[in-house]
Design a protein around this motif. Structure first.
Motif, mmCIF file in Angstrom:
data_model
loop_
_atom_site.group_PDB
_atom_site.id
_atom_site.type_symbol
_atom_site.label_atom_id
_atom_site.label_comp_id
_atom_site.label_asym_id
_atom_site.label_seq_id
_atom_site.Cartn_x
_atom_site.Cartn_y
_atom_site.Cartn_z
ATOM 1 N N ALA A 81 0.834 -1.200 0.000
ATOM 2 C CA ALA A 81 0.000 0.000 0.000
ATOM 3 C C ALA A 81 0.872 1.255 0.000
ATOM 4 O O ALA A 81 0.572 2.232 -0.698
ATOM 5 C CB ALA A 81 -0.926 -0.003 1.217
ATOM 6 N N LEU A 82 1.980 1.206 0.744
ATOM 7 C CA LEU A 82 2.900 2.345 0.762
ATOM 8 C C LEU A 82 3.569 2.525 -0.597
ATOM 9 O O LEU A 82 3.729 3.658 -1.079
ATOM 10 C CB LEU A 82 3.956 2.154 1.851
ATOM 11 N N LEU A 83 3.970 1.407 -1.214
ATOM 12 C CA LEU A 83 4.567 1.522 -2.556
ATOM 13 C C LEU A 83 3.582 2.119 -3.539
ATOM 14 O O LEU A 83 3.939 2.973 -4.359
ATOM 15 C CB LEU A 83 5.015 0.144 -3.054
ATOM 16 N N ALA A 84 2.319 1.662 -3.475
ATOM 17 C CA ALA A 84 1.301 2.183 -4.387
ATOM 18 C C ALA A 84 1.084 3.677 -4.164
ATOM 19 O O ALA A 84 0.842 4.435 -5.119
ATOM 20 C CB ALA A 84 -0.010 1.424 -4.195
ATOM 21 N N SER A 85 1.215 4.126 -2.919
ATOM 22 C CA SER A 85 0.991 5.550 -2.618
ATOM 23 C C SER A 85 2.075 6.446 -3.191
ATOM 24 O O SER A 85 1.883 7.663 -3.302
ATOM 25 C CB SER A 85 0.873 5.758 -1.108
ATOM 26 N N THR A 86 3.220 5.868 -3.587
ATOM 27 C CA THR A 86 4.285 6.697 -4.175
ATOM 28 C C THR A 86 3.858 7.298 -5.503
ATOM 29 O O THR A 86 4.434 8.301 -5.945
ATOM 30 C CB THR A 86 5.578 5.880 -4.393
ATOM 31 N N ARG A 87 2.864 6.706 -6.156
ATOM 32 C CA ARG A 87 2.409 7.228 -7.452
ATOM 33 C C ARG A 87 1.857 8.649 -7.320
ATOM 34 O O ARG A 87 1.842 9.405 -8.299
ATOM 35 C CB ARG A 87 1.347 6.306 -8.057
ATOM 36 N N ALA A 88 1.416 8.990 -6.125
ATOM 37 C CA ALA A 88 0.861 10.327 -5.917
ATOM 38 C C ALA A 88 1.910 11.419 -6.100
ATOM 39 O O ALA A 88 1.569 12.589 -6.324
ATOM 40 C CB ALA A 88 0.249 10.417 -4.519
ATOM 41 N N PHE A 89 3.191 11.058 -6.020
ATOM 42 C CA PHE A 89 4.255 12.064 -6.092
ATOM 43 C C PHE A 89 4.854 12.192 -7.488
ATOM 44 O O PHE A 89 5.765 12.994 -7.695
ATOM 45 C CB PHE A 89 5.356 11.726 -5.087
ATOM 46 N N GLN A 90 4.341 11.414 -8.448
ATOM 47 C CA GLN A 90 4.873 11.505 -9.807
ATOM 48 C C GLN A 90 4.599 12.902 -10.370
ATOM 49 O O GLN A 90 3.474 13.383 -10.361
ATOM 50 C CB GLN A 90 4.224 10.442 -10.695
ATOM 51 N N GLY A 91 5.627 13.562 -10.820
ATOM 52 C CA GLY A 91 5.491 14.919 -11.344
ATOM 53 C C GLY A 91 5.511 15.994 -10.286
ATOM 54 O O GLY A 91 5.424 17.187 -10.596
ATOM 55 N N SER A 92 5.655 15.583 -9.008
ATOM 56 C CA SER A 92 5.649 16.561 -7.917
ATOM 57 C C SER A 92 6.941 17.377 -7.919
ATOM 58 O O SER A 92 8.029 16.837 -8.068
ATOM 59 C CB SER A 92 5.495 15.831 -6.577
ATOM 60 N N LYS A 93 6.792 18.682 -7.734
ATOM 61 C CA LYS A 93 7.973 19.551 -7.683
ATOM 62 C C LYS A 93 8.692 19.408 -6.339
ATOM 63 O O LYS A 93 9.902 19.557 -6.253
ATOM 64 C CB LYS A 93 7.555 21.005 -7.888
ATOM 65 N N GLU A 94 7.930 19.097 -5.289
ATOM 66 C CA GLU A 94 8.513 18.976 -3.955
ATOM 67 C C GLU A 94 7.968 17.729 -3.254
ATOM 68 O O GLU A 94 7.087 17.828 -2.388
ATOM 69 C CB GLU A 94 8.215 20.231 -3.127
ATOM 70 N N PRO A 95 8.469 16.544 -3.612
ATOM 71 C CA PRO A 95 8.036 15.339 -2.904
ATOM 72 C C PRO A 95 8.471 15.416 -1.436
ATOM 73 O O PRO A 95 9.445 16.111 -1.107
ATOM 74 C CB PRO A 95 8.759 14.208 -3.646
#
Length: 411
Positions: A81-95
């Motif tokens: 679930a944590l790995l899947a949540s990393t997709r939310a940061f794709q394209g993020s300027k400030e992860p």
């Protein structure tokens, strides 16, 4: 694919991941009739495995007992679930964190108080399973630590549908089939290249009419003139040799991409047994060191603890083809240290691990060991590339671009 036991040992690629119509390797293998009947089933092609296909497994702890499947499943579900949540940061300027490892550990630390209903022993076990999950992800990413893998582009990885499958005749059967369609003598083996000279004006002896921009010089003194050259050597080789391998040197943008991207080692250890000690239905034997936690620094003593990076063993299927063989996976600096050991030392360490986790000090030792050595191989220097902290998916695009024909072109 090398002969081993009564079957084959895949020293390199093992599975077709996501064998479905969108996978060109699967399409080629199907067209050539290289796969078994199960792989061709439509329902297998449609299965969403999410990059982690389920396998009947047993999880051993370092205390010598089989761990509770419920506890293992709970920890593993949290990790994925944590790995899947990393997709939310794709394209993020400030992860929130630069790396996947730092993000996952921070989230685990935040979750610790609620783990396993607050029971300390159960919580320690779940943390140990989470540490094992991070080791598995190191093998998948080909890295020493997930702290080296950039968080922002991590979500770019997309898993195709389909239940992973293997080649009954070995993965090499695909390359052999492709080669069979080429005219004899087209492919030259054992022709190590020393230098690629590009942006030049080279002529073949006795032919002043034709000018070639490329001259490929081999270690044995042979040379080849060409209009174009396609270079597909591993990133690990480029990291060590690109400055002298290309003349003139590569444009700085490409050299920077080579430096920034990550490249690591994932090795295999094949163990052959006279008789299996595992149950017939088991396809994966996982190993969890119960004193470990993702929130604590792992030991830096490679000589004493290298084998603890091992994630466990896949049972090669079917036994009628392979014999009774386990294939272990290990990544990172521990994997590279393993390459420096003798076969006898590796065999001894693997025997010790298996006797420890099964709680059986009399477990018969494997009768043979075979392992890959991808870091030591001079033209690979490792196994996989990954988008490292400080790099991005754009660096992969830069490496894929053709070199400029005009030296003033900044590409």
């Amino acid at each position: 694919s090398l002969p081993a036991a009564s079957g084959l040992a895949e020293m390199g690629a093992h599975w077709i991941h996501g064998p479905s119509p969108g996978n060109p390797v699967f399409c080629l293998a199907s067209r050539y009739g290289l796969l078994g009947p199960e792989a061709a089933r439509e329902e297998n092609q449609q299965l969403e495995a999410g990059g982690h296909p389920p396998m009947p497994s047993v999880t051993y702890g370092s205390s010598g007992k089989v761990l509770s499947p419920e506890a293992v499943r709970e920890a593993r579900d949290l990790f994925y679930a944590l790995l899947a949540s990393t997709r939310a940061f794709q394209g993020s300027k400030e992860p929130p964190w630069p790396s996947v490892g730092q993000y996952v550990r921070a989230e685990i630390a935040r979750t610790v108080p609620t783990m396993a209903g607050g029971q300390e022993d159960a919580r320690r076990l779940q943390l140990a399973v989470l540490a094992a999950c991070l080791k598995l992800e190191c093998c998948i990413s080909g890295t020493h630590s997930m702290d080296l893998v950039a968080l922002e582009p991590f979500g770019e990885y997309v898993s195709l549908p389909g239940l992973d499958c293997t080649f009954p005749g070995g993965y090499s059967s695909l390359a052999e089939r492709l080669l069979s369609e080429l005219p004899e003598g087209t492919v030259l083996l054992g022709k190590a290249v020393r230098t690629i000279r590009w942006q030049g004006s080279f002529r073949e002896e006795g032919d002043d009419a034709r000018v070639f921009p490329v001259r490929v010089e081999c270690e044995d003194g042979d040379a080849f003139l060409a209009d174009h050259v396609i270079v597909t050597v591993p990133l690990g080789f480029l990291k060590e040799h690109h400055q002298e391998f290309f003349q003139p040197p590569l444009p700085e943008r490409k050299a920077q991409a080579i430096r920034h991207l990550g490249f690591g080692t994932n090795n295999k250890i094949f163990l052959e047994f006279e008789q299996p000690f595992w149950e017939p239905q088991q396809q994966l034997l996982e190993v969890v060191w119960e004193d470990e936690s993702p929130l604590e620094e792992p030991s830096a003593d490679l000589e004493a603890n290298w084998f603890k990076k091992l994630i466990g063993f896949v049972v090669l299927q079917p036994p009628e083809q392979h014999g009774h063989v386990l294939c272990g996976f290990i990544a990172g600096k521990e994997s590279e240290h393993m390459e420096t050991l003798s076969d006898a030392e590796v065999l001894s360490a693997m025997t010790r691990v298996l006797r420890t986790v099964t709680g059986n000090p009399g477990l018969p030792a494997p009768r043979s060991v075979l392992r890959s050595r991808w870091h030591s191989a001079p033209y690979t220097r490792g196994s996989y590339s990954y988008v490292a902290v400080g790099s991005s998916g754009d660096d992969i695009d830069v490496l894929a671009q053709p070199l400029p024909e005009d030296p003033r072109d900044p590409r």
